[in-house]
Design an enzyme around this catalytic site. Structure first.
Site, PDB file in Angstrom:
ATOM      1  N   LYS A 275      43.994  23.554  38.682  1.00  0.00           N
ATOM      2  CA  LYS A 275      44.738  24.037  40.039  1.00  0.00           C
ATOM      3  C   LYS A 275      44.113  23.307  41.220  1.00  0.00           C
ATOM      4  CE  LYS A 275      46.619  28.238  38.499  1.00  0.00           C
ATOM      5  NZ  LYS A 275      46.944  29.732  38.595  1.00  0.00           N
ATOM      6  N   ASP A 311      51.601  31.544  43.128  1.00  0.00           N
ATOM      7  CA  ASP A 311      50.956  32.848  42.755  1.00  0.00           C
ATOM      8  C   ASP A 311      50.825  33.717  43.892  1.00  0.00           C
ATOM      9  OD1 ASP A 311      50.273  32.132  40.134  1.00  0.00           O
ATOM     10  OD2 ASP A 311      48.618  31.145  40.552  1.00  0.00           O
TER      11      ASP A 311
HETATM   12  P1  NAP Z   1      38.754  32.850  37.679  1.00  0.00           P
HETATM   13  O1  NAP Z   1      38.827  31.477  38.683  1.00  0.00           O
HETATM   14  O2  NAP Z   1      37.857  32.418  36.306  1.00  0.00           O
HETATM   15  O3  NAP Z   1      38.029  33.854  38.318  1.00  0.00           O
HETATM   16  C1  NAP Z   1      37.616  35.030  37.512  1.00  0.00           C
HETATM   17  C2  NAP Z   1      36.851  36.195  38.399  1.00  0.00           C
HETATM   18  O4  NAP Z   1      36.543  37.205  37.699  1.00  0.00           O
HETATM   19  C3  NAP Z   1      35.365  35.632  38.893  1.00  0.00           C
HETATM   20  O5  NAP Z   1      35.322  36.018  40.188  1.00  0.00           O
HETATM   21  C4  NAP Z   1      34.522  36.126  37.877  1.00  0.00           C
HETATM   22  O6  NAP Z   1      33.338  36.641  38.406  1.00  0.00           O
HETATM   23  C5  NAP Z   1      35.393  37.631  37.676  1.00  0.00           C
HETATM   24  N1  NAP Z   1      34.823  38.069  36.326  1.00  0.00           N
HETATM   25  C6  NAP Z   1      35.036  37.393  35.084  1.00  0.00           C
HETATM   26  N2  NAP Z   1      34.701  38.194  34.025  1.00  0.00           N
HETATM   27  C7  NAP Z   1      34.248  39.283  34.898  1.00  0.00           C
HETATM   28  C8  NAP Z   1      33.698  40.469  34.237  1.00  0.00           C
HETATM   29  N3  NAP Z   1      33.351  40.581  32.964  1.00  0.00           N
HETATM   30  N4  NAP Z   1      33.160  41.562  35.012  1.00  0.00           N
HETATM   31  C9  NAP Z   1      33.324  41.322  36.549  1.00  0.00           C
HETATM   32  N5  NAP Z   1      33.978  40.156  36.819  1.00  0.00           N
HETATM   33  C10 NAP Z   1      34.310  39.094  36.167  1.00  0.00           C
HETATM   34  O7  NAP Z   1      40.041  33.201  37.160  1.00  0.00           O
HETATM   35  P2  NAP Z   1      41.537  33.283  37.873  1.00  0.00           P
HETATM   36  O8  NAP Z   1      42.157  32.380  37.832  1.00  0.00           O
HETATM   37  O9  NAP Z   1      41.142  33.944  39.463  1.00  0.00           O
HETATM   38  O10 NAP Z   1      42.240  34.717  37.277  1.00  0.00           O
HETATM   39  C11 NAP Z   1      41.714  36.149  37.285  1.00  0.00           C
HETATM   40  C12 NAP Z   1      42.566  36.972  36.341  1.00  0.00           C
HETATM   41  O11 NAP Z   1      44.106  36.739  37.009  1.00  0.00           O
HETATM   42  C13 NAP Z   1      42.726  36.259  35.162  1.00  0.00           C
HETATM   43  O12 NAP Z   1      43.064  37.767  34.291  1.00  0.00           O
HETATM   44  C14 NAP Z   1      44.143  35.800  34.977  1.00  0.00           C
HETATM   45  O13 NAP Z   1      45.099  35.959  33.948  1.00  0.00           O
HETATM   46  C15 NAP Z   1      44.897  36.702  36.043  1.00  0.00           C
HETATM   47  N6  NAP Z   1      46.080  35.993  36.663  1.00  0.00           N
HETATM   48  C16 NAP Z   1      47.349  36.525  36.412  1.00  0.00           C
HETATM   49  C17 NAP Z   1      48.415  35.802  37.341  1.00  0.00           C
HETATM   50  C18 NAP Z   1      49.872  36.535  36.970  1.00  0.00           C
HETATM   51  O14 NAP Z   1      50.684  36.046  37.155  1.00  0.00           O
HETATM   52  N7  NAP Z   1      49.809  37.813  36.742  1.00  0.00           N
HETATM   53  C19 NAP Z   1      48.345  34.835  37.690  1.00  0.00           C
HETATM   54  C20 NAP Z   1      47.036  33.984  37.902  1.00  0.00           C
HETATM   55  C21 NAP Z   1      45.886  34.675  37.664  1.00  0.00           C
HETATM   56  P3  NAP Z   1      31.953  35.881  38.607  1.00  0.00           P
HETATM   57  O15 NAP Z   1      32.166  35.007  39.744  1.00  0.00           O
HETATM   58  O16 NAP Z   1      30.863  36.659  38.648  1.00  0.00           O
HETATM   59  O17 NAP Z   1      32.077  34.749  37.583  1.00  0.00           O
END
Ligand code: NAP
Length: 474
Positions: A275, A311
Site C-alpha cells: 500500500k 479505505d
Molecule cells: P497493520 O498495518 O499490520 O497494523 C496492525 C496494528 O495492530 C499495529 O498497530 C499492531 O501493533 C496492532 N496489533 C497487531 N497484533 C496485535 C495484538 N495481538 N495486540 C495488540 N495490537 C496488535 O494492519 P492494518 O492494515 O492496519 O490492518 C488492521 C486490521 O484492519 C486488520 O484486521 C485488517 O484486516 C483490518 N482491515 C479491515 C478493512 C475492512 O475493509 N474492514 C480494511 C483494512 C484493514 P504494533 O504496532 O504493536 O505491532
C-alpha cells in the site's frame, strides 16, 4: 479407473474436453475411458523425466500413445524433449488425431521462452503447450507473450505459468487467444500446482467467455490467497453486465509487475505489503492517498496510473451511518495502515481523535504526524472517548475468541471493528451486550469495495449482492 470415471462424470458439466493422464491411472483401460465421455479426449502419458509417472521405455510409451490414437483419442500429447525420433511417426501419420506438443520447464530451471517457442514451432504439431513455474505474478507475462506470438503466427497454443502466482495465466487464456487451458476436476486432486477447478473457472471467472476486449482487474499483494476480492468483484461484474475479470496477483517484485503485467490491467486493488510502496508508481495521486501515505486502488487513466484510497472514507461512512463523528472523541486502537486511514479521515470530519497502540512509540509517531492525540493504554479510562475504532487484527478468525479491549470500556459506546472475519466479532458482541452500538468491519469492506467497483466500471455496485456474498464467504 474408478476415480478417473467418477472425476469425468462430476466434471462433465464444466469441461469441454478431458485430458487422460495415462501415466497416472493404474491399469488404464482406454476403450472404457473413451466410451465414458462424449467430450473430446487428449491422451497423455507423461514420462518421469518430464515430471510424469510413466517409468517404462520410450518404445512402450510410443505404443501406448499409438493405441490411444487408434482407439479414437482426439489428441495425443507428446513432449518437445522426446526428440525427433519420437515426434516424426506421430506428426507424419497423425490422421484424425491432433498432436499437442508440450514442454514443461522444471521448477528452478532457467529458460528462454522465445527459443522454446521457435523450437516448438519447428516441429509442426497442431497445438503447442508450454508450462513453467512462476513464483511471482509478473511471470504471467511470459505466458502472455508466448500466446500473443502464437496468435500473430496463427498457431494454436496453450501457455501456463504454474503455481499460485500464475493463476492469471489460466484465467485469462481466452484474452490472449489461447487454444484452451487445463483445469482441475471437481472431486479429484489437481494435477498441477495452481490449477483451478473447471467449475470455478467457468462460473466465477467466466473464463471461457473472455476475449481480447475483456477488461482485466485484480488484487496485488503478498500473500493474496485469503483475499475475498475475486468472490466479490467477479459476480458484481456479471451482475452489471461488464466484460471484466478480477484475478489474484501475488506480487513480491512490484516494479517488475507494474512494468510487465501493468500494461494489460485497467485497474487493481492494493493490499499488504504494497500500500505504501504503490505511491511511487502512481502518476497522479488522490490527495487522501498522499495524506494517508497509502494507496489501495489504482486506476488506469490516459495519463497513466492514478492512485487513490477508498479505505478511509469507507470506515467513516460506516461509522457515520449510526452517529456523526464531528465534535465527538474517537479512540483508535492500532497504529498501522488501517489506523492511519481512519484517524486521518475522522480528524478531517471534525472528530477529536486519539491513538492507542500496543507499541507506544508507533502510536506516538502516528499521532504526531496526523496532528492528533496520543493515548497511553495504561492510563485509558472509559470516560476518555465516545467512539472506539479497532484497527488491530485482534479478534480475527481463527482467533475469534480474542478482543482488543476489556468489556468494561464498552458500555454505551459506538464501536467500530475493522476486523470483518467473523462479521460479528467478540468486541462487537460485548458492545451490544453493554447497550452500545456495534458497527461491523463488513460495512467498511463493502463500502471500500463498492467505491473500487465504481472506479473500475463507472457504475454503482449492487450492495445487497455484495453483502450476501460476504456472508456466504465468512
Ligand atoms: P497493520 O498495518 O499490520 O497494523 C496492525 C496494528 O495492530 C499495529 O498497530 C499492531 O501493533 C496492532 N496489533 C497487531 N497484533 C496485535 C495484538 N495481538 N495486540 C495488540 N495490537 C496488535 O494492519 P492494518 O492494515 O492496519 O490492518 C488492521 C486490521 O484492519 C486488520 O484486521 C485488517 O484486516 C483490518 N482491515 C479491515 C478493512 C475492512 O475493509 N474492514 C480494511 C483494512 C484493514 P504494533 O504496532 O504493536 O505491532
Amino acid at each position: 479407473m474408478s476415480d478417473a470415471l467418477s472425476q469425468m462424470a462430476s466434471s462433465a458439466p464444466y469441461a469441454d474436453a478431458f485430458e487422460l493422464r495415462l501415466d497416472l491411472i493404474r491399469s488404464a483401460e482406454l476403450a472404457v475411458l473413451l466410451l465414458a465421455t462424449p467430450k473430446p479426449v487428449i491422451a497423455t502419458c507423461r514420462p518421469v523425466w518430464q515430471g510424469g509417472g510413466f517409468a517404462g521405455s520410450e518404445e512402450r510409451r510410443m505404443e501406448i500413445l499409438s493405441a490411444a490414437s487408434l482407439l479414437g483419442a482426439d489428441y495425443i500429447d507428446i513432449e518437445l524433449d522426446a526428440g525427433k525420433k519420437f515426434h516424426t511417426p506421430f506428426i507424419t501419420r497423425r490422421g484424425e488425431t491432433g498432436i499437442i506438443l508440450s514442454h514443461h520447464v522444471p521448477a528452478g530451471k532457467k529458460f528462454d521462452s522465445a527459443a522454446v517457442y521457435r523450437r516448438m514451432r519447428g516441429v509442426g504439431a497442431d497445438v503447442m503447450k508450454f508450462a513453467f513455474h512462476a513464483s511471482d505474478a509478473w511471470e504471467n507475462r511470459i505466458a502472455f507473450d508466448f500466446l500473443l506470438r502464437a496468435r500473430k503466427d496463427r498457431c494454436k497454443a496453450v501457455a501456463i505459468a504454474m503455481g499460485e502466482a500464475g493463476e492469471a495465466s489460466r484465467i485469462l487464456y481466452r484474452v490472449f487467444g489461447a487454444w484452451g487451458t487445463y483445469a482441475g476436476t471437481e472431486d479429484g486432486k489437481t494435477a498441477a500446482p495452481g490449477q483451478i477447478r473447471a467449475r470455478l473457472l467457468k462460473e466465477l471467472y467466466r473464463a471461457d467467455q473472455r476475449s481480447p476486449k475483456t477488461m482485466i482487474f485484480g488484487v496485488v499483494g503478498y500473500p493474496v490467497s485469503h483475499s475475498k476480492g475475486i468472490h466479490v468483484h467477479n459476480p458484481l461484474f456479471a451482475l452489471a453486465g461488464k466484460d471484466a475479470v478480477y484475478c489474484r496477483f501475488p506480487v513480491r517484485n512490484l516494479r517488475r509487475f507494474i512494468s510487465d503485467v501493468g500494461p494489460f490491467l485497467r485497474g487493481f486493488s492494493v493490499t499488504l505489503p504494497h500500500k505504501k510502496a504503490m505511491l511511487s508508481f502512481a502518476r497522479k495521486l488522490d490527495p487522501v492517498a498522499s495524506a494517508i501515505g497509502a494507496v489501495n486502488t489504482m486506476v488506469r487513466t490516459k495519463n497513466g496510473w492514478w492512485g487513490t484510497n477508498t479505505d478511509a472514507a469507507a470506515a467513516l461512512d460506516a461509522i457515520e451511518r449510526v452517529t456523526r463523528v464531528s465534535g465527538k472523541r474517537m479512540l483508535i486502537l492500532g497504529a498501522g495502515g488501517a489506523a492511519r486511514a481512519i484517524a486521518y479521515e475522522a480528524a478531517r470530519r471534525g472528530s477529536m481523535v486519539s491513538i492507542a497502540n500496543r507499541t507506544e512509540s508507533r502510536a506516538r509517531k502516528l499521532a504526531l504526524e496526523l496532528g492528533v492525540r496520543f493515548q497511553p493504554l495504561r492510563s485509558l479510562t472509559p470516560d476518555r472517548f465516545d467512539i472506539l475504532a479497532n484497527a488491530t487484527p485482534v479478534g480475527m478468525a481463527p482467533r475469534a475468541d480474542q478482543t482488543p479491549i476489556a468489556g468494561r470500556f464498552l458500555k454505551g459506546k459506538t464501536v467500530f471493528d475493522a476486523v470483518y472475519n467473523p462479521p460479528t466479532t467478540r468486541l462487537l458482541k460485548e458492545t451490544s451486550e453493554r447497550g452500545g452500538t456495534a458497527v461491523p468491519g463488513t460495512e467498511m469492506y463493502v463500502n471500500q469495495g463498492a467505491a473500487q467497483f465504481r472506479l473500475y466500471t463507472g457504475v454503482a455496485a449492487n450492495i445487497r449482492a455484495m453483502k450476501r456474498i460476504l456472508l456466504e464467504q465468512s
